[in-house]
Design an enzyme around this catalytic site. Sequence first.
Site, PDB file in Angstrom:
ATOM      1  CB  SER A 147     -40.091  85.075  -0.472  1.00  0.00           C
ATOM      2  OG  SER A 147     -40.890  84.022   0.000  1.00  0.00           O
TER       3      SER A 147
HETATM    4  N1  SAH Z   1     -39.909  81.378   4.259  1.00  0.00           N
HETATM    5  C1  SAH Z   1     -38.990  80.646   3.431  1.00  0.00           C
HETATM    6  C2  SAH Z   1     -39.521  80.372   2.042  1.00  0.00           C
HETATM    7  C3  SAH Z   1     -40.503  79.324   2.093  1.00  0.00           C
HETATM    8  S1  SAH Z   1     -40.927  78.471   0.644  1.00  0.00           S
HETATM    9  C4  SAH Z   1     -37.638  81.292   3.362  1.00  0.00           C
HETATM   10  O1  SAH Z   1     -37.434  82.364   3.950  1.00  0.00           O
HETATM   11  O2  SAH Z   1     -36.755  80.710   2.733  1.00  0.00           O
HETATM   12  C5  SAH Z   1     -42.293  77.601   1.327  1.00  0.00           C
HETATM   13  C6  SAH Z   1     -41.919  76.483   2.232  1.00  0.00           C
HETATM   14  O3  SAH Z   1     -43.136  75.968   2.789  1.00  0.00           O
HETATM   15  C7  SAH Z   1     -41.254  75.305   1.544  1.00  0.00           C
HETATM   16  O4  SAH Z   1     -40.023  75.056   2.135  1.00  0.00           O
HETATM   17  C8  SAH Z   1     -42.239  74.162   1.739  1.00  0.00           C
HETATM   18  O5  SAH Z   1     -41.626  72.896   1.923  1.00  0.00           O
HETATM   19  C9  SAH Z   1     -42.974  74.595   2.991  1.00  0.00           C
HETATM   20  N2  SAH Z   1     -44.278  73.973   3.203  1.00  0.00           N
HETATM   21  C10 SAH Z   1     -45.217  73.572   2.301  1.00  0.00           C
HETATM   22  N3  SAH Z   1     -46.284  73.057   2.925  1.00  0.00           N
HETATM   23  C11 SAH Z   1     -46.036  73.131   4.266  1.00  0.00           C
HETATM   24  C12 SAH Z   1     -46.753  72.742   5.437  1.00  0.00           C
HETATM   25  N4  SAH Z   1     -47.961  72.174   5.384  1.00  0.00           N
HETATM   26  N5  SAH Z   1     -46.176  72.975   6.643  1.00  0.00           N
HETATM   27  C13 SAH Z   1     -44.951  73.550   6.733  1.00  0.00           C
HETATM   28  N6  SAH Z   1     -44.221  73.911   5.666  1.00  0.00           N
HETATM   29  C14 SAH Z   1     -44.754  73.718   4.446  1.00  0.00           C
END
Ligand code: SAH
Length: 245
Positions: A93
């Site tokens: 993000s």
């Molecule tokens: N917080 C992260 C950015 C996350 S992007 C950072 O600091 O880099 C969103 C993430 O959510 C992705 O890696 C994606 O694979 C994950 N995601 C999507 N659906 C999910 C689920 N049901 N459970 C856990 N993670 C999930």
Amino acid sequence: MANAKKTLICLLICMMVPFMFGVTCRAENPFLQSFEKRREHMVRTQIEARGITDKKILKALRKVERHKFVPKEYQLQAYGDYPLPIGEGQTISQPYIVALMTEVLDLDSSKKVLEVGTGSGYQAAILAEICESVCTIELIGVLGEKAKNLLADLGYENINVKIGDGYQGWKEYGPFDAIIVTCAPSHIPQPLQDQLAEGGKMVIPVGKKFTQELVLLTKQKGKIKKKDIIPVRFVPMMGKDGKAY
Ligand code: SAH
């Protein structure tokens, strides 16, 4: 002779201009600075300038080396005012969104936090600088393993990473004082509401594929109060079957 002298002077000036320009640019242009200076520039111009005042958050953002959480080819852009790809079609993000989501949760060193969507592990590291402990869940194995190794290498002992479906939360470690969701479902997952402690706060983007609202939920006397914060755009929350929630 006079002409030759003039040409020589012109030539010397032309040779010096790029050098002088480079020196002044280095002082002001964050792309030519050290990662530490870029981080400071990021905190001042993107975070403080937009009204984030919590000292614990500003300290964490100044400390955590964001460039270590992005792929090598994006390291020079790690302190830019935008999200970046982290592989597997996912993104880290924008720094301001990380700060804003952290601020609305009202955290301190007594708090136990759950994150859904570990991604690069950057948000988890920011939380771990402020809170007692962080549980974080990532659906995609490759990303979860990479984040787990990086966070361990950086010495974080208060972060637990699990590969799995964060829609279900992490019951064994709950209830949580705060829950932060960094992928977007179409509705608020019931298991996450159940795992929020009394007085706890959850921040979550909710909505359609390309447009969502960042929502803050507060649990008071067992009831959930809801407040809209700002429109956002996160990657969708996926299930193990590859379908978006
Ligand atoms: N917080 C992260 C950015 C996350 S992007 C950072 O600091 O880099 C969103 C993430 O959510 C992705 O890696 C994606 O694979 C994950 N995601 C999507 N659906 C999910 C689920 N049901 N459970 C856990 N993670 C999930």
